[in-house]
Scaffold this motif. Structure first.
Motif, PDB file in Angstrom:
ATOM      1  N   LEU A  57     -58.574 -31.712  -4.505  1.00 19.04           N
ATOM      2  CA  LEU A  57     -57.769 -33.056  -3.617  1.00 19.04           C
ATOM      3  C   LEU A  57     -57.869 -31.438  -2.504  1.00 19.04           C
ATOM      4  O   LEU A  57     -57.796 -31.853  -1.163  1.00 19.04           O
ATOM      5  CB  LEU A  57     -56.590 -32.835  -4.190  1.00 19.04           C
ATOM      6  CG  LEU A  57     -56.526 -33.854  -5.196  1.00 19.04           C
ATOM      7  CD1 LEU A  57     -55.175 -33.833  -5.527  1.00 19.04           C
ATOM      8  CD2 LEU A  57     -56.846 -35.272  -4.423  1.00 19.04           C
ATOM      9  N   THR A  84     -57.175 -30.690  -8.729  1.00 23.37           N
ATOM     10  CA  THR A  84     -56.154 -30.446  -7.234  1.00 23.37           C
ATOM     11  C   THR A  84     -57.278 -29.786  -5.966  1.00 23.37           C
ATOM     12  O   THR A  84     -57.402 -29.957  -5.417  1.00 23.37           O
ATOM     13  CB  THR A  84     -54.827 -29.586  -8.150  1.00 23.37           C
ATOM     14  OG1 THR A  84     -55.434 -28.263  -8.451  1.00 23.37           O
ATOM     15  CG2 THR A  84     -54.325 -30.548  -8.531  1.00 23.37           C
ATOM     16  N   TRP A 105     -58.551 -39.531  -8.320  1.00 23.87           N
ATOM     17  CA  TRP A 105     -58.276 -40.167  -6.766  1.00 23.87           C
ATOM     18  C   TRP A 105     -58.897 -40.140  -5.857  1.00 23.87           C
ATOM     19  O   TRP A 105     -58.562 -41.036  -4.710  1.00 23.87           O
ATOM     20  CB  TRP A 105     -57.014 -38.837  -6.955  1.00 23.87           C
ATOM     21  CG  TRP A 105     -56.137 -39.162  -7.548  1.00 23.87           C
ATOM     22  CD1 TRP A 105     -55.777 -38.998  -8.411  1.00 23.87           C
ATOM     23  CD2 TRP A 105     -54.012 -40.026  -6.979  1.00 23.87           C
ATOM     24  NE1 TRP A 105     -54.942 -39.190  -9.188  1.00 23.87           N
ATOM     25  CE2 TRP A 105     -53.938 -39.619  -8.691  1.00 23.87           C
ATOM     26  CE3 TRP A 105     -53.818 -39.945  -6.023  1.00 23.87           C
ATOM     27  CZ2 TRP A 105     -52.410 -39.608  -7.974  1.00 23.87           C
ATOM     28  CZ3 TRP A 105     -52.792 -40.403  -6.027  1.00 23.87           C
ATOM     29  CH2 TRP A 105     -51.894 -40.588  -7.423  1.00 23.87           C
ATOM     30  N   LYS A 128     -52.357 -41.184 -14.368  1.00 34.41           N
ATOM     31  CA  LYS A 128     -53.141 -40.648 -13.010  1.00 34.41           C
ATOM     32  C   LYS A 128     -52.229 -40.261 -12.648  1.00 34.41           C
ATOM     33  O   LYS A 128     -53.813 -39.175 -12.244  1.00 34.41           O
ATOM     34  CB  LYS A 128     -52.791 -42.166 -12.233  1.00 34.41           C
ATOM     35  CG  LYS A 128     -53.470 -43.380 -12.861  1.00 34.41           C
ATOM     36  CD  LYS A 128     -54.966 -43.317 -13.193  1.00 34.41           C
ATOM     37  CE  LYS A 128     -55.641 -44.490 -13.047  1.00 34.41           C
ATOM     38  NZ  LYS A 128     -56.486 -44.224 -13.881  1.00 34.41           N
ATOM     39  N   LEU A 166     -54.502 -35.733 -11.536  1.00 27.62           N
ATOM     40  CA  LEU A 166     -54.484 -35.474 -10.515  1.00 27.62           C
ATOM     41  C   LEU A 166     -54.373 -34.477 -10.391  1.00 27.62           C
ATOM     42  O   LEU A 166     -55.167 -32.680  -9.895  1.00 27.62           O
ATOM     43  CB  LEU A 166     -52.882 -36.215  -9.293  1.00 27.62           C
ATOM     44  CG  LEU A 166     -53.215 -35.075  -8.272  1.00 27.62           C
ATOM     45  CD1 LEU A 166     -51.982 -36.439  -7.266  1.00 27.62           C
ATOM     46  CD2 LEU A 166     -52.687 -34.304  -8.376  1.00 27.62           C
ATOM     47  N   ALA A 222     -46.999 -32.260  -9.014  1.00 27.64           N
ATOM     48  CA  ALA A 222     -47.808 -33.142  -8.495  1.00 27.64           C
ATOM     49  C   ALA A 222     -48.075 -32.488  -6.696  1.00 27.64           C
ATOM     50  O   ALA A 222     -48.353 -31.996  -5.950  1.00 27.64           O
ATOM     51  CB  ALA A 222     -48.442 -34.071  -8.238  1.00 27.64           C
TER      52      ALA A 222
END
Length: 303
Positions: free
Chosen positions: A112, A109, A3, A101, A105, A139
């Motif tokens: 992220l 994580t 991402w 996608k 994700l 998510a």
């Protein structure tokens, strides 16, 4: 495809970034209308879904640029409710791409978290297939504590539906609450606080690709003070220079925008005082609205 890409800047690109960061104000919130994926696919004799996939890959670059520029919030228009009118094959292909996608994700994580990215999907999630609802809700819950960059993905979204949902939230409170909202509580600021974007500031800059100069029912309530930037380049083909050009356009127009926003802020203060917007009753209603929306996510994630 991650991402957030590991984009490698050239020396000239690094200098351009630094010059813009030093020379003017950086927008806090940028919204992207990612238009042109299908036209790009046709121009390259690719399948439509491959065009959309290339568009997601470009989004990963754009998120990297936004992070490094210091932009705190990004909103992308990924799937309009109007897109349900497309062929079943294309709609299902888009859903499969979204499944892929969002599954990716959830696998990354930790990455992220490292960047402090919070995912918020804005739109009518109940219109989506149950398995996609589950992935999206998971998510959102998994990243809800991150606070360095907010990524709002407008999926199954139109402004008209968003405003309709806001009105329905107020009406449902009238039916269920012990101390329901009163007619004097209802004003434009209350409805604004019931939108999907209730915890986000309005976009400073809207960036639309592919040469279209319309908003297509995207965040129509929120864009009254936004700088609009249009480019003929198709979304999968935009470059870092297109992105930087939009920042220059924003910095050029910001002075005039600030004068207008001062008037808007004054109007907001006057409206709040005259309508008791910050009454205890309204505060309780908004807290309950947040709690109910989170309960819905938990329910969808557990399905």
């Amino acid at each position: 495809m991650s991402w957030v890409s590991d984009y490698q800047y050239t020396f000239i690109q690094k200098i351009a970034f630094q010059a813009l960061q030093l020379s003017g104000h950086i927008p806090h919130h940028v919204a992207f209308v990612m238009d042109g994926n299908r036209r790009f696919a046709r121009s390259k004799q690719l399948d439509k879904i491959e065009g959309h996939s290339r568009g997601f890959s470009k989004l990963a670059d754009v998120l990297r640029w936004c992070l490094d520029m210091g932009i705190r919030e990004v909103t992308t228009f990924a799937f309009s409710i109007e897109n349900f009118k497309r062929s079943n094959e294309e709609v299902e292909g888009l859903f499969n791409l979204a499944r892929e996608k969002f599954s990716k994700l959830l696998e990354e994580t930790n990455r992220l978290d490292e960047h402090g990215i919070r995912i918020r999907v804005i739109g009518n999630l109940l219109l989506l297939p149950a398995d996609l609802q589950r992935l999206i809700a998971t998510a959102m819950l998994r990243t809800e504590r991150n606070d360095k960059l907010f990524l709002n993905v407008a999926f199954a979204y139109t402004s008209r539906d968003e405003i309709t949902q806001a009105v329905e939230a107020v009406l449902r409170d009238d039916e269920q609450a012990d101390d329901p909202l009163q007619p004097t509580d209802i004003n434009e600021r209350l409805l604004e606080a019931c939108l999907y974007t209730r915890h986000s500031p309005p976009p400073d800059l809207v960036f639309r690709t592919s040469g279209e100069t319309r908003l297509s029912d995207f965040m129509m309530w929120q864009l009254s003070t936004s700088v609009l930037y249009f480019t003929d380049v198709l979304w999968p083909q935009i470059t870092i220079w297109n992105f930087l050009a939009s920042i220059v356009a924003y910095q050029r127009d910001r002075c005039r925008l600030e004068d207008y926003r001062r008037v808007e802020r004054l109007h907001s203060v006057q409206l709040a005082k005259s309508s008791e917007f910050y009454s205890l009753r309204v505060q309780k209603f908004l807290l309950k609205l947040d709690a109910n929306r989170r309960k819905l996510l938990i329910a969808l994630a557990s399905n």
